[in-house]
Design a protein around this motif. Structure first.
Motif, PDB file in Angstrom:
ATOM      1  N   UNK A   1       0.857  -1.239   0.102  1.00  0.00           N
ATOM      2  CA  UNK A   1      -0.042   0.073   0.039  1.00  0.00           C
ATOM      3  C   UNK A   1       0.916   1.423  -0.010  1.00  0.00           C
TER       4      UNK A   1
ATOM      5  N   UNK B   1      -6.250  -3.137   7.285  1.00  0.00           N
ATOM      6  CA  UNK B   1      -7.101  -3.539   6.316  1.00  0.00           C
ATOM      7  C   UNK B   1      -6.895  -3.106   4.853  1.00  0.00           C
ATOM      8  N   UNK B   2      -6.722  -1.842   4.558  1.00  0.00           N
ATOM      9  CA  UNK B   2      -6.413  -1.266   3.251  1.00  0.00           C
ATOM     10  C   UNK B   2      -4.995  -2.013   2.931  1.00  0.00           C
ATOM     11  N   UNK B   3      -4.155  -2.216   3.837  1.00  0.00           N
ATOM     12  CA  UNK B   3      -2.899  -3.028   3.428  1.00  0.00           C
ATOM     13  C   UNK B   3      -2.958  -4.184   3.061  1.00  0.00           C
ATOM     14  N   UNK B   4      -3.830  -4.868   3.377  1.00  0.00           N
ATOM     15  CA  UNK B   4      -4.024  -6.216   2.961  1.00  0.00           C
ATOM     16  C   UNK B   4      -3.975  -7.509   3.998  1.00  0.00           C
TER      17      UNK B   4
ATOM     18  N   UNK C   1      -3.723  -8.366   8.316  1.00  0.00           N
ATOM     19  CA  UNK C   1      -3.679  -7.824   9.684  1.00  0.00           C
ATOM     20  C   UNK C   1      -2.379  -7.995  10.444  1.00  0.00           C
ATOM     21  N   UNK C   2      -1.650  -8.924   9.751  1.00  0.00           N
ATOM     22  CA  UNK C   2      -0.379  -9.409  10.541  1.00  0.00           C
ATOM     23  C   UNK C   2       0.648  -8.124  10.510  1.00  0.00           C
TER      24      UNK C   2
END
Lengths: 354, 354, 354
Positions: free
Chosen positions: C49, C193-196, C198-199
């Motif tokens: 992102x 979330x936007x980054x794809x 949760x880790x």
């Protein structure tokens, strides 16, 4: 607390993972640039003046050239793939697709989807998922809204169906909804010579058929560059190793690639149809593979005024694309199906200057 | 009032459709962007510092990196294709091509052509059309001016010839005309190390031959992406379906693609020849197809001062490009024709810092 | 005074042309643009992102999206090729590669190299050259620094060796050096979330292995477009005419292409590893040719805090790329060598938000 060794790679959603009313915020936001626009020109060759020339766009009332509508569509679509269709068996249809605001280079797009319908298939191995997806700009304004439905595998055949509801879908976007992404035009400043055709809205009639004449052959590198540009990760487009063992033995070209080719070809006959304002529905009738040459023709299904607008009118078009078959005789339906060369049947609205 | 059902697709002009003195305003205007420039770099790999680095260009007197001269040429050329050469049998030649102003990213190009010569062939099936084409920027300033002539089919063999006149064409652009698109240089700031060669204008001599050593293989995807980027729609480049039935059985690569490859290759030996200021003439001796590897060599035909300029000097070059044949022995003419590997014979002026 | 008829084309340096301590200023400086970034997206499809969205990058503390680290690496690397490795037999290794400052569209890169090691091979036909190369921006600030070593042919076997010294090279870049090109992050604004995924940093453990699942097939046009974009002129990548007579019979894909593909694939499992901050070492275990499909997997070798930074943590990764072989079972070493499908073994640091 989460198990830190939890699987990190995205397995995609199976049919049973969806819930009615579920809202999915998609990754990855994407700033659209003149670089993306240049690649889009290089890959498809659209020649519509509004999207090609800041000077032309500026003269008629845009601040500068807007980004091609279909490039916006593909980028938003691409964002939805990892959540919606990574495990899709088939992309079944589109409906009620409306372009709501122009997008300009420098704008950042992101996307969300709402699950609006679910239906398990009788085999219980797959189900159909209906999502309404929305593309937003960096101000949170919707630029694009559409429904698509896909057939998705279940991860576990024994899992119960996650719900059942078939959404009501509009067959045709209403003319009142067509002007949203088109600023008021200084129609007098619209130079039809520079735009490549003297035919304005009033020169088209319902029932008129137009052969777009030219054909474009597609190479593997082209469709993969395009599809990666949209961050569309569907593996069928990229992975020859796995596809060589698959149904077709080769990589499948993203259906949106065919839509963009057909749109670019349609310039020859529809040069002033500068804006796709809505897509009523579309069907990828047959797959396209690299080496195929795409041709297209269009029928004017309807002509309509846009309420409140005397600068533009709208044409509802049906554009048919074929593979390795010129279209002077307008191939389309044949018996219960289609002429075997047909690969796309698209129903959409364009606007033209009056 | 026009028949609203008139054919909408552009059939192109036949030989009999041209008139001496006719002025054609071409579609589609095109804003050139850094995206186009990046694609041009990716497709050809020119390494001239002025066009690669805003900092380098800024240090010597440009406001920023100008757009590669040949990219400007191809874009203007592309605009003329639908009106001039859609029905061309052959692209016969260029003359008197002068670059008149630098083009920068953000500028919008458009083009006009004047028919300056017509000659029907004895077969009466085709004729030769001479046009002087001009590329203009958004301020209406000419950035490029050139003559080309093409052999065009008649739509109707029985049609009378539309006129007959052979234009007088200059064989060589005069040195006084070479500096127009090159601002006064701060020559002292021209860093030959960064530019890749210590050889300035004074290091070249008429008669000198330079093998550019490297070879570049061309793929179908590459030449089609390039040619679409220029909005060049000539069908021979794109349509494998029709070309498979044609003279060569395959897609023909746009001749300008070979010119750009030869120019990029010429960096190796002419690294400081940063600006193509004029093209005196050129001949596409033989076609190029995908899979072929292009090599090039150059001869310095002439060295010349540019009147009024002590910052730059001009080299008149003959660059020969070949297909699948390295050029250490400078292949060119052979008997009445050419070495069979030769595909391009180009006569042009470049400027170099003194 | 120089002989004006001196050979103008660059023959490249032979082993005996290098000197210990020699500083080489490379041509051609290169302004990186959003056009280059778009092409990079189209060719590799990275979905991180920070590099994709100006809005996302802006929210966490960057002025805008930085240019992908590996695009910077390839451009700097490309500049060094004509001086360092035009006559290279093999690109042997990298070490101590550190990204020192973010690069933004509009920045201009240039490069210098210092010869830090030389060792003639026992055959006396070749020698190993170690260079420390540095990429600089238009302000003269270092953005990238790395060592690489290549085996280079001698022009003249009888020439004496130009010196002998093996440099001391760090095996692993220290964590204290990892934050230089990453501004202080507003970690709270980092939207996973936007980054794809949760880790975050804390979700990874040393020893953890991640299969990146997807595969990407490479076409000739793609790797040549990429490599030209970087001004990398190594002939093995471009010249099918000469390579058809060479060791492999075909064009060899630039090793950096594989690194970029592996990095793009690694998004699936490492979506928040938004910045490559250092490369400890890398080995191109086997060549890749067009038509091959690249897969990848990674092992977390080490997790580390970055001294002075509580916003980010660093993962030391080993990423293995393979050709035509999925990686669910993590193929790597086998006996004294490698699984025959392995083509890349890369050891590097990424940073992630905490």
């Amino acid at each position: 607390m989460r198990d830190p060794t939890a699987a990190k790679a995205n397995p995609g959603n199976g049919f049973e993972d969806f819930r009615l009313g579920q809202i999915i915020a998609h990754a990855t936001p994407r700033t659209v640039t003149v670089g993306d626009v240049a690649l889009y020109h290089g890959l498809f060759g659209p020649r519509f003046a509004v999207q090609s020339s800041d000077a032309f766009a500026g003269a008629i009332g845009y601040p500068r050239s807007p980004v091609d509508d279909l490039l916006v569509f593909h980028m938003v679509f691409g964002m939805t793939v990892p959540d919606v269709s990574l495990n899709a068996v088939a992309n079944l249809g589109y409906a009620d697709c409306r372009f709501l605001k122009p997008v300009y280079p420098g704008d950042t797009l992101n996307a969300t989807s709402e699950v609006i319908g679910l239906k398990e298939n009788s085999s219980r191995k797959t189900g159909i998922v209906y999502v309404r997806s929305r593309g937003l700009n960096q101000h949170g304004e919707a630029v694009l809204d559409y429904v698509r439905w896909v057939m998705v595998r279940k991860r576990d055949e024994a899992a119960p169906a996650p719900g059942e509801r078939m959404p009501e879908l509009s067959k045709v976007v209403l003319p009142a909804q067509l002007g949203a992404a088109c600023p008021p035009l200084k129609s007098g400043a619209y130079d039809t010579t520079l735009a490549g055709s003297s035919h304005r809205f009033g020169d088209y009639r319902a029932g008129e058929k137009i052969d777009h004449v030219d054909g474009i052959t597609v190479e593997e590198a082209e469709h993969m560059i395009a599809t990666r540009l949209y961050h569309n990760t569907a593996r069928v487009h990229f992975n020859q190793f796995s596809e060589s063992q698959g149904r077709f033995g080769r990589r499948l070209i993203y259906g949106g690639h065919v839509i963009s080719l057909a749109r670019a070809l349609s310039f020859n006959g529809l040069a002033n149809a500068f804006h796709v304002s809505a897509i009523n529905g579309g069907r990828h009738v047959a797959p396209l593979f690299a080496g195929g040459t795409v041709f297209a023709w269009s029928e004017v299904l309807e002509t309509a005024g846009v309420p409140g607008r005397d600068d533009i009118g709208a044409l509802r078009l049906r554009t048919i694309a074929t593979r390795d078959r010129p279209c002077p005789d307008f191939p389309a339906n044949e018996g219960d199906g289609y002429d075997p060369a047909v690969i796309l049947d698209l129903d959409y609205w364009v606007v033209m200057p009056r």
